[in-house]
Design an enzyme around this catalytic site. Structure first.
Site, PDB file in Angstrom:
ATOM      1  N   HIS A   1     -34.044   9.482  42.352  1.00 39.94           N
ATOM      2  CA  HIS A   1     -32.873   9.999  43.049  1.00 39.94           C
ATOM      3  C   HIS A   1     -32.631  11.498  42.878  1.00 39.94           C
ATOM      4  CE1 HIS A   1     -29.283   9.769  45.296  1.00 39.94           C
ATOM      5  NE2 HIS A   1     -28.861   8.594  44.890  1.00 39.94           N
TER       6      HIS A   1
ATOM      7  N   TYR B   1     -15.721   4.854  45.078  1.00 37.39           N
ATOM      8  CA  TYR B   1     -16.654   5.932  45.435  1.00 37.39           C
ATOM      9  C   TYR B   1     -17.383   5.534  46.709  1.00 37.39           C
ATOM     10  CZ  TYR B   1     -20.525   9.309  44.629  1.00 37.39           C
ATOM     11  OH  TYR B   1     -21.438  10.322  44.725  1.00 37.39           O
TER      12      TYR B   1
ATOM     13  N   THR C   1     -24.260  15.589  48.588  1.00 40.51           N
ATOM     14  CA  THR C   1     -23.256  14.558  48.841  1.00 40.51           C
ATOM     15  C   THR C   1     -21.881  15.002  48.360  1.00 40.51           C
ATOM     16  OG1 THR C   1     -23.667  13.470  46.719  1.00 40.51           O
ATOM     17  CG2 THR C   1     -24.935  12.689  48.617  1.00 40.51           C
TER      18      THR C   1
END
Length: 782
Positions: A472, A588, A601
């Site tokens: 990630h 979230y 993001t």
């Protein structure tokens, strides 16, 4: 061995008759073709740099400007207002340069400067235009005159046929929100989660921070924003991802799934042949920048493409204090794992990409290879699944020299990693739990049969199913999703298979065999591998995953209610969580900030005062009209929060950077400390679907369950969802078995019930929902 002999370009021996020189023409040919390929890439890169550098103009526009200036000069007018004469005065005078030639050179120089000035002006205008975001806050279908003019100007200044990175220089920088706005929005977001005493305490901390330390931190942050391209992204990558010392398996890496109802071929090697070929076709387009820049769907607005740069040939390298992401420019092979062995498989031969049938042939060679793993090799990958510090120390101690270093370099520098799984996985009609086990296999596997440090790992199962596991830190899911769905589409709709299920084409049986990597693992390293595996296995065993497709209705029916599908799903998740836990929680939802250069993001805090008011009214038995009104208010508030996050006015990245800055300055902030300690018990994300790659009208069976990730909080849920076509919603739910208050299956049942209840509220005359998932009919005429 033949391949070992071919690896030597020449051999010579000294005899009585002289020197006997033996050249390997194949090896020399490979060296020559490799050099040609490398130089071609450099030339293409140089050409693309020029095209991107002058965008939105084109290199040919320079000639147009020169001709236009020269044409006006021949009409005895001076468009330069004396500048051409000034340039001519400062040109070096020589006998070989006539006055007429000096005038021509001066005009060309002036034309070039004018051309560069026009390019700079166009780029600045485009950058200013792309900084306008008011269009996003207008009601759907009602475009103001200002926005109409803006759209027309964006089209004019956007140029024609942009390359992948053409817009990078014109994207605006991420703005730093005002302290007072961020603090105000934060207090508003936590109000439904706190009682009066807690909220009063948080309000005092916020006021104290805003009036004192906050201004000082904000000043430094603005200075960083002026100096750097993006004031968030570098710190986000380092402190959220690379500095984490726990396992990245489950905690960070995420996965993507294959088609639910279609397996294009049951032959493992054939599926690998087609899809691996498709991945390298994508990489070729990426290297040539032939991929179209990503845009907001339905608009001309470009998104940042910077994350694409590290898609291939990248690896996360462990360190004791922090990891790093290492990217290599090129790699012509992949690293393959099968039954405890690691192989190096070249996908280029004589300068050309192997055909799908040839890759299938090579993969089958690996599957048929009877050689056993070296001592300590079988579970070596567990080092990448455990804690980072032990892996960093082991890497320095046992893999920094000799055969181990060469083999590790081979894996880390590979284009990507491939795991050939001996298990059969995927969706089976008679086993609803098969989707859950399939997702768990993609998320963590056996904890040693994936290389979790690679930018991504492709997993091929024995029955022809496949999946992807991605690291990630280097990029977010939309980038990997585009690659993944492109490969799925190319595999089925462009390459295809023959009647026997094999890849199409012929095989060159003289291809050198895949090279098995060698290892010399000492007993101490084996002990560390066992310890890392134990940590990873405990983590994997604690994951409760539930995946399901919801086919009662999809976005088509939701849109008829005049509600955003994402807002509808988020309200359903809020309702489901409240019913499951009896309370609200900090929620979230990931939103992108790729409208800005190097954007990644931002967080949308989906639990709001409006959403909690709606849920309390619905669960309290209020009248349907009241609940509908509150629902629409909550959905509209969610959309507003989402737009704020996309346009750089979110809460959490700003607070995160202020917190990091406070650590650099060595000051403590009770407000920031409390903010950063707030747990995200419900973490959600929508898996992006690139529907343009699939014809879901004629082939509705070609749908995937998207992807998913592990739980963020020990006592919370991680929920990934996908909107597939008009009629299907898919959900991936994860939590921890060790938490007695959570259950992925029970939460899934609550989500299904919440979706039905919300639609029943919005459309009171809704007919009875179907109770069983219907499998689309599989069409054979592709």
């Amino acid at each position: 061995m033949a391949e070992a002999h071919q690896a030597v370009a020449f051999q010579f021996t000294v005899t009585r008759e002289g020197i006997d020189l033996q050249l390997s023409h194949q090896a020399l040919t490979e060296i020559y073709l490799s050099g040609v390929r490398s130089w071609k890439k450099r030339i293409i890169g140089l050409k693309n740099s020029v095209i991107t550098g002058v965008y939105p103009a084109s290199p040919s526009s320079w000639l147009f400007v020169v001709i236009a200036i020269l044409a006006t000069m021949y009409t005895r007018s001076d468009p330069s207002m004396g500048l051409i004469a000034k340039i001519q005065e400062h040109l070096p005078v020589s006998q070989s340069m006539s006055t007429q030639f000096q005038t021509l050179v001066s005009a060309v120089l002036f034309s070039t400067m004018l051309w560069l000035l026009l390019i700079f002006t166009m780029r600045m205008c485009l950058k200013k235009l792309l900084s306008y975001h008011r269009w996003m806050f207008e009601k759907h279908g009602k475009m103001s005159n200002t926005t109409k003019v803006w759209v027309a100007l964006v089209r004019i200044f956007s140029g024609r046929k942009p390359l992948l990175y053409s817009y990078q220089g014109s994207l605006p920088n991420l703005p730093v929100p005002a302290i007072k706005d961020t603090v105000k929005r934060h207090l508003e977001s936590v109000r439904p989660l706190m009682d009066d005493r807690q909220y009063e305490h948080m309000t005092k901390l916020a006021a104290e921070f805003e009036s004192s330390l906050g201004n000082r931190l904000q000043w430094y942050l603005k200075l960083k924003a002026l100096w750097s391209t993006n004031y968030v992204s570098d710190w986000w990558e380092e402190y959220v991802y690379l500095r984490g010392r726990g396992p990245i398996m489950v905690n960070s890496n995420y996965f993507g799934m294959d088609f639910m109802y279609v397996t294009p071929t049951p032959i493992q090697a054939a599926r690998a042949g087609n899809s691996l070929h498709a991945f390298f076709l994508y990489r070729r387009k990426l290297n040539k920048e032939e991929l179209k820049p990503s845009r907001i769907p339905g608009t001309v607005i470009p998104l940042c493409s910077a994350q694409c740069e590290r898609l291939f040939n990248s690896t996360r390298i462990p360190g004791e204090e922090t990891d790093t992401v290492q990217h290599w420019q090129d790699s012509d092979y992949i690293a393959v794992y099968h039954r405890g062995r690691y192989f190096r498989l070249r996908v280029y031969q004589a300068g050309r990409l192997l055909s799908p049938r040839e890759i299938e042939f090579q993969i089958q060679r690996i599957l048929d290879d009877p050689s056993p793993p070296s001592k300590g090799e079988a579970k070596l990958g567990a080092l990448t699944a455990g804690d980072r510090i032990p892996w960093a120390k082991a890497r320095v101690k046992y893999f920094s020299s000799g055969v181990n270093k060469r083999s590790l370099d081979c894996i880390e520098k590979a284009s990507f990693f491939v795991s050939l799984d001996d298990d059969e996985d995927g969706v089976t009609a008679d086993d609803p739990a098969s989707l859950d086990s399939y997702a768990k296999s993609l998320l963590h596997g056996k904890c040693y049969d994936r290389w979790f440090d690679k930018s991504f790992t492709i997993i091929y199962f024995k029955n022809g199913k496949m999946g992807i596991n991605a690291e990630h830190s280097w990029a977010d899911a939309p980038v990997v999703s585009h690659l993944w769905q492109h490969a799925l589409s190319t595999d089925c709709f462009q390459l295809g298979y023959n009647a026997e299920g094999h890849c199409k084409g012929e095989v060159d049986s003289s291809l050198p065999r895949p090279q098995k990597l060698n290892w010399e693992i000492p007993p101490e390293c084996e002990e560390q591998i066992s310890q890392s595996l134990a940590v990873a296995q405990a983590l994997a065993d604690d994951v409760d995953l539930h995946v399901f497709s919801f086919q009662d209705f999809g976005k088509g029916k939701v849109k008829k209610c005049r509600v955003s599908p994402d807002a509808f799903i988020q309200m359903a998740l809020q309702l489901a969580y409240y019913r499951d836990q009896g309370r609200f929680c900090l929620t979230y939802e990931a939103s992108m900030t790729r409208l800005f250069r190097e954007g990644r993001t931002e967080t949308v805090r989906s639990c709001s005062n409006e959403s909690s008011a709606f849920i309390r009214a619905l669960e309290g038995g209020e009248a349907a009209d009241v609940c509908r009104r509150l629902f629409h208010e909550a959905a509209e508030k969610h959309q507003h929060l989402y737009r704020l996050a996309m346009t750089g006015a979110g809460i959490d990245r700003h607070l995160f950077c202020l917190y990091v800055m406070s650590k650099y300055l060595g000051v403590e902030s009770p407000f920031l400390k409390e903010v950063q300690s707030e747990p995200w018990r419900l973490s959600t994300s929508q898996s992006p679907m690139h529907v343009e790659m699939f014809d879901l009208v004629n082939h509705p069976e070609y749908v995937s369950c998207g992807g998913g990730f592990g739980p963020v909080a020990d006592d919370g849920y991680g929920v990934s969802y996908s909107v597939l076509g008009e009629n299907i919603l898919c959900f991936n739910i994860a939590c921890k078995i060790s938490c007695k208050d959570t259950s992925a299956h029970e939460f899934g049942a609550q989500i299904r019930k919440a979706l039905r209840d919300l639609l029943q509220l919005l459309i009171p005359n809704q007919t009875e929902f179907k109770t069983e998932e219907k499998r689309p009919e599989v069409k054979k005429d592709l």
